[in-house]
Write a protein that holds these residues in place. Sequence first.
Motif, PDB file in Angstrom:
ATOM      1  N   THR A 150       0.842  -1.195   0.000  1.00 46.71           N
ATOM      2  CA  THR A 150       0.000   0.000   0.000  1.00 46.71           C
ATOM      3  C   THR A 150       0.880   1.249   0.000  1.00 46.71           C
ATOM      4  O   THR A 150       1.825   1.355   0.782  1.00 46.71           O
ATOM      5  N   LYS A 200      -2.946  -0.186 -13.610  1.00 46.46           N
ATOM      6  CA  LYS A 200      -3.853  -1.195 -13.069  1.00 46.46           C
ATOM      7  C   LYS A 200      -3.668  -1.163 -11.561  1.00 46.46           C
ATOM      8  O   LYS A 200      -2.772  -1.805 -11.012  1.00 46.46           O
ATOM      9  N   GLU A 202      -5.446  -0.774  -7.450  1.00 41.67           N
ATOM     10  CA  GLU A 202      -6.595  -0.974  -6.571  1.00 41.67           C
ATOM     11  C   GLU A 202      -6.394  -0.134  -5.321  1.00 41.67           C
ATOM     12  O   GLU A 202      -5.261   0.073  -4.870  1.00 41.67           O
ATOM     13  N   SER A 203      -7.482   0.370  -4.780  1.00 42.07           N
ATOM     14  CA  SER A 203      -7.382   1.146  -3.548  1.00 42.07           C
ATOM     15  C   SER A 203      -7.170   0.204  -2.368  1.00 42.07           C
ATOM     16  O   SER A 203      -7.511  -0.979  -2.423  1.00 42.07           O
ATOM     17  N   ALA A 204      -6.575   0.727  -1.313  1.00 45.60           N
ATOM     18  CA  ALA A 204      -6.290  -0.084  -0.126  1.00 45.60           C
ATOM     19  C   ALA A 204      -6.294   0.825   1.096  1.00 45.60           C
ATOM     20  O   ALA A 204      -6.150   2.045   0.982  1.00 45.60           O
ATOM     21  N   PHE A 216      -2.925   2.853  -2.342  1.00 46.97           N
ATOM     22  CA  PHE A 216      -3.166   2.066  -3.546  1.00 46.97           C
ATOM     23  C   PHE A 216      -2.065   1.027  -3.698  1.00 46.97           C
ATOM     24  O   PHE A 216      -0.987   1.129  -3.108  1.00 46.97           O
ATOM     25  N   GLY A 218      -0.511  -1.838  -7.037  1.00 46.28           N
ATOM     26  CA  GLY A 218      -0.671  -2.271  -8.415  1.00 46.28           C
ATOM     27  C   GLY A 218       0.433  -1.773  -9.330  1.00 46.28           C
ATOM     28  O   GLY A 218       1.546  -1.478  -8.889  1.00 46.28           O
TER      29      GLY A 218
END
Length: 263
Positions: A150, A200, A202-204, A216, A218
Amino acid sequence: MFYSVIVRFYAKRDIYFSYYPAESWHGMLFKMLRKQDKDKTTILHDEYEGKPFTISPILPYLRWRKDKKYLKGGKKYFVRITFLEEQWYHLFMEYFLYQREKLELNGRELEIIEVLTNAKEDKRCNAISGEELWDNSRINRKIKLKFHSTTSFRVDEKHVIFPQGEFLFNSLLSKWKEYGDKELVVNSQDFGKINISRYKLESAMEQFKDYPIKGFRGYCEYELEAILSDKKVKEINLLSDFAFYSGVGYKTTMGLGQVARIR
């Protein structure tokens, strides 16, 4: 010199974490360094603005159990620790040579299996100088990075959860100015000419002791505009390679901002 070290370990009993586990490793690392040199470690803790080390999350990633992160007793795990100054690397390694005191994580005893420093033992390990990084850097106008853990940028008291070129490379340049051994001509204005071409992500969100941090993970690809000189492009490539050791963004000493270049 910049160093990347893998520490493999297991806990003798189950450990539960109500907050991000790498925060506990951060505290344990300071205890280890303090055992070797209390005065130096106090200076590191109190006077260094950007800390000269990073710590990865505990890997493989811990699962949830009873609403807490769960480290299974007897199972093998590892963390990657990087050092941007030689003295801290040496203090860390000396701990394993001279200390016989058992390490504890959240009050549970750890058994260290091995400490790896050589790329032949694990490709994530290495020791390299800033000069070598510079010699190895290329004039590539396309750069691809993977954000393994993250990642978040702290800007004007807010968390930015997208890896815009300005935030990413300003973070890297700031660390390089502290610990790199070569003066660079590239500057913040140049980073506005680094554009995201593909991503590409993804939120975290990670829960720390005092507050949650959004971020985020990726992949992200960047393209450098033609107006940037070859020298500046090479320096941006240098910073991209440096990211493997320095981490990027916020809380890199507690598991966040682990990033590596993909070629």
